[in-house]
Design an enzyme around this catalytic site. Structure first.
Site, mmCIF file in Angstrom:
data_model
loop_
_atom_site.group_PDB
_atom_site.id
_atom_site.type_symbol
_atom_site.label_atom_id
_atom_site.label_comp_id
_atom_site.label_asym_id
_atom_site.label_seq_id
_atom_site.Cartn_x
_atom_site.Cartn_y
_atom_site.Cartn_z
ATOM 1 N N LYS A 120 84.448 27.517 31.687
ATOM 2 C CA LYS A 120 83.880 26.489 32.560
ATOM 3 C C LYS A 120 84.740 26.216 33.788
ATOM 4 O O LYS A 120 84.263 25.719 34.794
ATOM 5 C CB LYS A 120 83.654 25.198 31.782
ATOM 6 C CG LYS A 120 82.573 25.294 30.723
ATOM 7 C CD LYS A 120 81.339 24.563 31.136
ATOM 8 C CE LYS A 120 80.138 24.649 30.223
ATOM 9 N NZ LYS A 120 80.330 24.840 28.802
ATOM 10 N N SER A 156 83.521 32.646 24.608
ATOM 11 C CA SER A 156 83.525 31.710 25.739
ATOM 12 C C SER A 156 84.484 30.542 25.651
ATOM 13 O O SER A 156 84.718 29.874 26.667
ATOM 14 C CB SER A 156 82.103 31.199 25.965
ATOM 15 O OG SER A 156 81.544 30.713 24.758
HETATM 16 C C1 LIG Z 1 79.393 25.405 28.029
HETATM 17 C C2 LIG Z 1 79.711 26.423 27.044
HETATM 18 C C3 LIG Z 1 78.800 27.458 26.733
HETATM 19 C C4 LIG Z 1 77.406 27.534 27.301
HETATM 20 O O1 LIG Z 1 77.370 27.602 28.697
HETATM 21 P P1 LIG Z 1 76.052 27.234 29.484
HETATM 22 O O2 LIG Z 1 76.347 27.543 30.891
HETATM 23 O O3 LIG Z 1 75.786 25.765 29.259
HETATM 24 O O4 LIG Z 1 74.934 28.044 28.902
HETATM 25 C C5 LIG Z 1 79.206 28.445 25.848
HETATM 26 N N1 LIG Z 1 80.412 28.404 25.246
HETATM 27 C C6 LIG Z 1 81.310 27.434 25.510
HETATM 28 C C7 LIG Z 1 82.614 27.478 24.811
HETATM 29 C C8 LIG Z 1 80.991 26.413 26.421
HETATM 30 O O5 LIG Z 1 81.889 25.450 26.671
#
Ligand SMILES: *Cc1c(COP(=O)(O)O)cnc(C)c1O
Length: 326
Positions: free
Chosen positions: A55, A308
Site C-alpha cells: 500500500k 501482499s
Molecule cells: C489492501 C490489501 C489488499 C487488497 O488490495 P486492494 O487494492 O484493496 O484490492 C491485499 N493484501 C493486503 C495485505 C492489503 O493490505
C-alpha cells in the site's frame, strides 16, 4: 469504452515518484510451490515492502502528486490498517499532515504501527464501511484531500509499479495471481500487464467470507455486503457508494476471480512460515492459498503470485501455524 484514466506513462511516472520511499521488492522462485501448482511459481514479496504491505506504493504516489496547496491543508484516509500505515508513513516522509480513520476493531498490531508514525488517528464505527462514512464527513469539514485506499488513479498507478517489476524480472510470465479487495492492487497490476501483452492472464483472489468485488462483478454492478470475520482482515470492506474506477477496470481487464476458505488461508500462512520462512498476514496469503488449493485454471508455465502483506500479530501467526502447520 477502454479504460484511459491510468496510462502506462502514469505507472512509469509513479515509479520515479515513489523510488525514494518504497522499495523494489524481490521476485523469488519457489521450488516447492512450483511442484504443488504444476507451474513455475515466483512470489512477488510485498510482505517485505517498507510498512509491511504494497500500500505504500499507491499512497506515496498520491501524496507526491498533490499540489502545494493540498499538501499544506493535509490529507485524510480510511483503512483497515495497511493503507493507513502507508499514508502515515508517506505523509511523514513528505512532511504532510495526515488524519487516519479506522474502524474500532482494527487489528491492534496495525493500530500500534500507525500510532508510532504520529498521524492524527480517529477510531470510528463497527465496520469498515462505517469508518468510511465518518472519514467523508471529516474530509468535508476540514477541507482535506482524500486518499482513497484503491479507487483513485494515482493509487492505481502506484500499485501498477508492481506490474512493471514483475515484467522486468519475469518477462515470459503467463499468469499473475493477486490478492483482491477493493481492486487497487489487481487493477494497477492488470493495467501494466495488459499494456505489455493482453494475453497475460490476471487473476484476483478473495476470501469466501464476504468477497464484495467478486459478487459485484458477478452481478454486473457494485453491491453492498455485511462483513464477516476472516483471517484476511486486510481484505474486509466495501467498494464505496461511488466507485468510479476499480469496478469498471476489473470488469474490463481481469480474467478471473477465485475464492479461498479460512482453512486454505491458514494453510497458506503456515506454509509460508514453515517452508519459505516468510511472515505473511491472512490477506497477503490468499494468492498462495489459491495456488496451493489448485483453484486457478490455465496457469501456463510461468506464474507470479503477489504476497501482499506481513502485518500480523506474532501470537496470531503462531496460533495459525500450530493449527495448520501439519
Ligand atoms: C489492501 C490489501 C489488499 C487488497 O488490495 P486492494 O487494492 O484493496 O484490492 C491485499 N493484501 C493486503 C495485505 C492489503 O493490505
Amino acid at each position: 469504452m477502454p479504460f484511459s484514466d491510468v496510462t502506462l506513462r502514469d505507472i512509469y511516472l509513479a515509479r520515479q515518484r515513489i523510488a525514494k520511499v518504497a522499495k523494489r521488492t524481490p521476485l523469488a522462485h519457489s521450488p516447492s510451490l512450483s511442484t504443488i501448482a504444476g507451474s513455475e511459481v515466483h512470489m512477488k514479496l510485498e510482505n517485505l515492502q517498507v510498512t509491511g504491505s504494497f500500500k505504500l506504493r499507491g499512497a506515496t504516489n498520491k501524496l507526491e502528486s498533490l499540489s502545494d496547496e493540498e499538501r499544506e491543508r493535509g490529507v485524510i484516509t480510511v483503512s483497515t490498517g495497511n493503507h493507513g500505515r502507508a499514508v502515515a508513513h508517506a505523509a511523514k516522509a513528505l512532511g504532510v499532515n495526515a488524519v487516519i480513520c479506522l474502524p474500532e476493531k482494527v487489528a491492534r498490531v496495525k493500530l500500534d504501527a500507525i500510532r508510532a508514525l504520529d498521524p492524527e488517528v480517529v477510531l470510528h464505527g463497527e465496520s469498515y464501511d462505517d469508518a468510511v462514512e465518518h472519514s467523508f464527513a471529516l474530509q468535508k469539514e476540514h477541507g482535506l484531500t482524500y486518499v482513497d485506499p484503491f479507487d483513485d488513479p494515482q493509487v492505481l498507478a502506484g500499485q501498477g509499479t508492481i506490474g512493471l517489476e514483475i515484467l522486468e524480472d519475469l518477462p515470459g510470465v503467463d499468469t499473475v495471481v493477486v490478492p483482491l479487495s477493493g481492486g487497487g492492487l489487481l487493477g494497477g497490476i492488470a493495467l501494466a500487464m495488459k499494456y505489455a501483452d493482453p494475453s497475460v492472464r490476471t487473476v484476483g483472489v478473495s476470501m469466501v467470507a464476504a468477497p464484495v468485488m467478486y459478487h459485484s462483478l458477478q452481478a454486473g454492478k457494485v453491491i453492498v455486503m455485511d462483513e464477516e470475520p476472516t483471517l484476511a482482515d486486510a481484505l474486509v470492506g466495501g467498494l464505496g457508494d461511488h466507485n468510479q474506477y476499480t469496478f469498471r477496470l476489473l470488469q474490463e481487464y481481469v480474467d478471473d476471480v477465485v475464492l479461498v476458505s479460512e482453512e486454505e488461508i491458514g494453510a497458506a500462512m503456515a506454509w509460508a512460515m514453515n517452508d519459505a520462512h516468510l511472515v505473511v498476514e491472512g490477506g497477503g496469503a490468499v494468492g498462495l492459498a489459491a495456488l496451493m488449493a489448485g483453484k486457478v485454471e490455465n496457469l501456463g508455465q510461468r506464474v507470479a503470485v503477489v504476497v501482499s502483506g506481513s502485518n500480523v500479530a506474532t501470537a496470531q501467526l503462531v496460533e495459525v501455524v500450530q493449527k495448520h502447520g501439519g
